[in-house]
Design a protein around this motif. Structure first.
Motif, PDB file in Angstrom:
ATOM      1  N   TRP A 260       0.737  -1.130  -0.108  1.00 13.17           N
ATOM      2  CA  TRP A 260      -0.103   0.220   0.050  1.00 13.17           C
ATOM      3  C   TRP A 260       0.894   1.204   0.026  1.00 13.17           C
ATOM      4  N   GLN A 261       1.876   1.259   0.797  1.00  7.87           N
ATOM      5  CA  GLN A 261       2.834   2.369   0.595  1.00  7.87           C
ATOM      6  C   GLN A 261       3.513   2.386  -0.700  1.00  7.87           C
ATOM      7  N   ALA A 262       3.804   1.473  -1.170  1.00  6.63           N
ATOM      8  CA  ALA A 262       4.453   1.464  -2.714  1.00  6.63           C
ATOM      9  C   ALA A 262       3.519   1.794  -3.546  1.00  6.63           C
ATOM     10  N   VAL A 263       2.220   1.611  -3.476  1.00  2.00           N
ATOM     11  CA  VAL A 263       1.325   1.991  -4.625  1.00  2.00           C
ATOM     12  C   VAL A 263       0.949   3.681  -4.278  1.00  2.00           C
ATOM     13  N   GLU A 264       0.802   4.139  -3.159  1.00  2.00           N
ATOM     14  CA  GLU A 264       0.708   5.424  -2.798  1.00  2.00           C
ATOM     15  C   GLU A 264       1.869   6.331  -3.569  1.00  2.00           C
ATOM     16  N   LEU A 265       3.203   5.712  -3.267  1.00  2.00           N
ATOM     17  CA  LEU A 265       4.417   6.516  -3.998  1.00  2.00           C
ATOM     18  C   LEU A 265       4.149   6.417  -5.463  1.00  2.00           C
ATOM     19  N   PHE A 266       3.878   5.345  -5.848  1.00  2.00           N
ATOM     20  CA  PHE A 266       3.744   4.795  -7.496  1.00  2.00           C
ATOM     21  C   PHE A 266       2.686   6.056  -8.090  1.00  2.00           C
ATOM     22  N   PHE A 267       1.409   6.094  -7.615  1.00  2.00           N
ATOM     23  CA  PHE A 267       0.403   7.113  -8.133  1.00  2.00           C
ATOM     24  C   PHE A 267       1.103   8.608  -7.853  1.00  2.00           C
ATOM     25  N   SER A 268       1.900   8.757  -6.919  1.00  2.00           N
ATOM     26  CA  SER A 268       2.148  10.244  -6.357  1.00  2.00           C
ATOM     27  C   SER A 268       3.307  10.348  -7.599  1.00  2.00           C
ATOM     28  N   ILE A 269       4.256   9.658  -7.845  1.00  2.14           N
ATOM     29  CA  ILE A 269       5.174   9.867  -8.807  1.00  2.14           C
ATOM     30  C   ILE A 269       4.746  10.149 -10.424  1.00  2.14           C
ATOM     31  N   CYS A 270       3.653   9.338 -10.570  1.00  2.18           N
ATOM     32  CA  CYS A 270       2.885   9.231 -11.979  1.00  2.18           C
ATOM     33  C   CYS A 270       2.464  10.744 -11.995  1.00  2.18           C
ATOM     34  N   SER A 271       1.790  11.506 -10.982  1.00  2.00           N
ATOM     35  CA  SER A 271       1.122  12.678 -11.121  1.00  2.00           C
ATOM     36  C   SER A 271       1.904  13.827 -10.919  1.00  2.00           C
ATOM     37  N   GLU A 272       3.504  13.636 -10.687  1.00  2.00           N
ATOM     38  CA  GLU A 272       4.254  14.580 -10.493  1.00  2.00           C
ATOM     39  C   GLU A 272       4.628  15.321 -12.153  1.00  2.00           C
ATOM     40  N   PRO A 273       4.501  16.799 -12.266  1.00  2.00           N
ATOM     41  CA  PRO A 273       4.769  17.490 -13.433  1.00  2.00           C
ATOM     42  C   PRO A 273       5.883  17.042 -14.099  1.00  2.00           C
ATOM     43  N   GLU A 274       7.068  16.600 -13.531  1.00  2.00           N
ATOM     44  CA  GLU A 274       8.150  16.201 -14.043  1.00  2.00           C
ATOM     45  C   GLU A 274       8.132  14.925 -14.858  1.00  2.00           C
ATOM     46  N   PHE A 275       7.159  14.148 -14.461  1.00  2.00           N
ATOM     47  CA  PHE A 275       6.960  12.902 -15.197  1.00  2.00           C
ATOM     48  C   PHE A 275       5.524  12.890 -16.077  1.00  2.00           C
ATOM     49  N   ALA A 276       4.618  13.378 -15.601  1.00  2.00           N
ATOM     50  CA  ALA A 276       3.149  13.533 -16.188  1.00  2.00           C
ATOM     51  C   ALA A 276       3.332  14.721 -17.335  1.00  2.00           C
ATOM     52  N   VAL A 277       2.840  14.215 -18.459  1.00  2.00           N
ATOM     53  CA  VAL A 277       2.616  15.146 -19.570  1.00  2.00           C
ATOM     54  C   VAL A 277       1.159  15.375 -19.571  1.00  2.00           C
ATOM     55  N   LYS A 278       0.594  16.526 -19.636  1.00  2.00           N
ATOM     56  CA  LYS A 278      -0.681  16.964 -20.004  1.00  2.00           C
ATOM     57  C   LYS A 278      -1.064  17.113 -21.233  1.00  2.00           C
ATOM     58  N   ILE A 279      -1.905  16.671 -22.044  1.00  2.00           N
ATOM     59  CA  ILE A 279      -2.207  16.847 -23.509  1.00  2.00           C
ATOM     60  C   ILE A 279      -3.673  17.090 -23.648  1.00  2.00           C
ATOM     61  N   PRO A 280      -4.046  18.413 -23.906  1.00  2.00           N
ATOM     62  CA  PRO A 280      -5.486  18.552 -23.754  1.00  2.00           C
ATOM     63  C   PRO A 280      -5.909  18.095 -25.334  1.00  2.00           C
ATOM     64  N   PHE A 281      -7.046  17.190 -25.221  1.00  2.00           N
ATOM     65  CA  PHE A 281      -7.604  16.833 -26.551  1.00  2.00           C
ATOM     66  C   PHE A 281      -8.276  17.892 -27.245  1.00  2.00           C
ATOM     67  N   GLU A 282      -8.084  17.785 -28.524  1.00  2.00           N
ATOM     68  CA  GLU A 282      -8.793  18.773 -29.746  1.00  2.00           C
ATOM     69  C   GLU A 282      -9.629  17.888 -30.449  1.00  2.00           C
ATOM     70  N   PRO A 283     -10.947  18.262 -30.884  1.00  2.00           N
ATOM     71  CA  PRO A 283     -11.603  17.275 -31.726  1.00  2.00           C
ATOM     72  C   PRO A 283     -11.060  17.078 -32.987  1.00  2.00           C
ATOM     73  N   GLY A 284     -10.941  15.658 -33.247  1.00  2.00           N
ATOM     74  CA  GLY A 284     -10.371  15.299 -34.532  1.00  2.00           C
ATOM     75  C   GLY A 284      -9.014  14.718 -34.096  1.00  2.00           C
ATOM     76  N   ASP A 285      -8.470  14.655 -32.693  1.00  2.00           N
ATOM     77  CA  ASP A 285      -7.111  13.982 -32.271  1.00  2.00           C
ATOM     78  C   ASP A 285      -7.468  12.369 -32.111  1.00  2.00           C
ATOM     79  N   PHE A 286      -6.502  11.801 -32.503  1.00  2.00           N
ATOM     80  CA  PHE A 286      -6.338  10.379 -32.260  1.00  2.00           C
ATOM     81  C   PHE A 286      -5.120  10.040 -31.534  1.00  2.00           C
ATOM     82  N   GLN A 287      -5.260   9.495 -30.524  1.00  2.00           N
ATOM     83  CA  GLN A 287      -4.537   8.980 -29.358  1.00  2.00           C
ATOM     84  C   GLN A 287      -4.065   7.520 -29.360  1.00  2.00           C
ATOM     85  N   PHE A 288      -3.045   7.203 -29.411  1.00  2.00           N
ATOM     86  CA  PHE A 288      -2.573   5.661 -29.226  1.00  2.00           C
ATOM     87  C   PHE A 288      -1.617   5.473 -28.489  1.00  2.00           C
ATOM     88  N   VAL A 289      -1.833   4.638 -27.192  1.00  2.00           N
ATOM     89  CA  VAL A 289      -0.971   4.439 -26.357  1.00  2.00           C
ATOM     90  C   VAL A 289      -0.349   2.987 -26.116  1.00  2.00           C
TER      91      VAL A 289
END
Length: 366
Positions: A260-289
């Motif tokens: 549970w501690q590891a999960v908390e750290l995992f999601f915390s790092i995922c959300s840090e601006p250094e790691f997470a990139v925010k990409i606002p969708f525009e109509p007509g965008d295709f995203q493949f992950v």
């Protein structure tokens, strides 16, 4: 029933993995080549391919790559596919004027593009091959429904397929922002900050299946977040809400305090601006992950009062015929994991027919 006490030999990476796929948000800002913009000629080619497909197949489900010729755009799709598999773990195709088309044409273009990337697989128990990501009024605390059909934010997660695709039809009035994170970069940062917690996620965590239970399985599953085999990383990010709701099953193995501690750290790092990139969708965008190496999320949103303008994405799940070898632990979640097979997707109960709903379902049938 499957036996949750049968353990696989789970090896962990000896240290930070690194490499091209271990990007951070600054890397993507410096190199925006993951965005592939459609030219007017390429849009016309997609329209022509959709029109041609109507002359050879009535049902979109029967549409194959050979029914959707893209002589010029094929080069760009090949580069997009390389980005998805090897360079970034994802890619964007931007600039389709979706407002011009009826729903059947949009579906044909979406399916046709996907057929040039891989094989489409079912994404829910209703046998949907293309799904609608839209708030249909599903309650957030309904444990038998997915959170994608609400306006709630979603933690970073991955889906049960090699590649998940989204196409944007409408954006929300406010919020609903998409974000991506490199699973390898998050793993490596955990290894640097707290190696013991990083290694704890190489052991299975307990995840709620939210009503999508394959025959012979429990309504929960046990699967690691990090997997390592033959020098290759495979990541799996469960929705944080599904880890929490799995606690409702008294018979399910409990996660340790360290996990549970590891999960908390995992999601915390995922959300840090250094790691997470925010990409606002525009109509007509295709995203493949590429789900094995990149995780995705969204913020909560407020929709338009006009139903016709509601935030609306369409989702497709793709199996890669030349995809990577997968760790056997991921078989707990997937339909087939063997390389070269049509793998991933959701088990369809009672042999339901595969279908593509043109419109979102009501809450009673979602």
């Amino acid at each position: 029933m499957n036996n949750p006490n049968v353990a696989l030999a789970l090896e962990s990476a000896p240290g930070p993995i690194g490499g091209r796929l271990a990007w951070k948000s600054a890397d993507l800002a410096a190199d925006p080549s993951w965005i592939h913009r459609l030219t007017g000629q390429e849009v016309a080619e997609l329209e022509a391919a959709a029109a041609h497909s109507k002359t050879v197949v009535d049902n979109v489900l029967d549409l194959r790559k050979e029914h959707f010729p893209l002589p010029t755009l094929a080069t760009k799709i090949k580069a997009l596919r390389t980005d998805i598999m090897d360079r970034f773990g994802f890619g964007y195709l931007r600039g389709l004027p979706v407002h011009k088309y009826d729903r059947d044409t949009v579906m044909r273009i979406y399916w046709g593009l996907a057929s040039h990337i891989g094989d489409v697989v079912p994404q829910n128990r209703n046998g949907h091959m293309i799904g609608h990501v839209i708030d249909i009024g599903t309650k957030v605390d309904d444990y038998n429904k997915r959170l994608t059909q609400t306006s709630a934010g979603l933690s970073f997660h991955s889906d049960s397929c090699d590649v998940v695709g989204l196409v944007c039809l409408h954006t929300a009035m406010t919020g609903g922002e998409s974000a991506l994170v490199s699973g390898i970069a998050v793993h490596d940062e955990m290894m640097r900050r707290a190696p013991d917690l990083c290694r704890a996620l190489y052991q299975p965590v307990t995840v709620d299946r939210r009503g999508e239970v394959p025959e012979g399985k429990f309504p929960w599953m046990r699967i690691p977040v990090f997997m390592w085999q033959d020098g290759q990383f495979t990541g799996y990010a469960p929705l944080q809400e599904y880890l929490n709701s799995a606690r409702r099953f008294d018979e399910a193995p409990k996660m340790t305090d360290q996990q549970w501690q590891a999960v908390e750290l995992f999601f915390s790092i995922c959300s840090e601006p250094e790691f997470a990139v925010k990409i606002p969708f525009e109509p007509g965008d295709f995203q493949f992950v590429h789900n094995h190496v990149v995780f995705h999320s969204r913020t909560s949103f407020e929709d338009w009062p006009d139903v016709a303008k509601k935030r609306h994405l369409m989702r497709i799940w793709i199996s890669l015929p030349d995809g990577r070898e997968l760790h056997p632990a991921i078989a707990e979640r997937w339909v087939h994991i063997e390389r070269g097979t049509v793998r991933g997707g959701v088990n369809i109960p009672n042999r339901k027919a595969l279908t593509i709903p043109l419109e979102p379902l009501t809450p009673a049938f979602a």
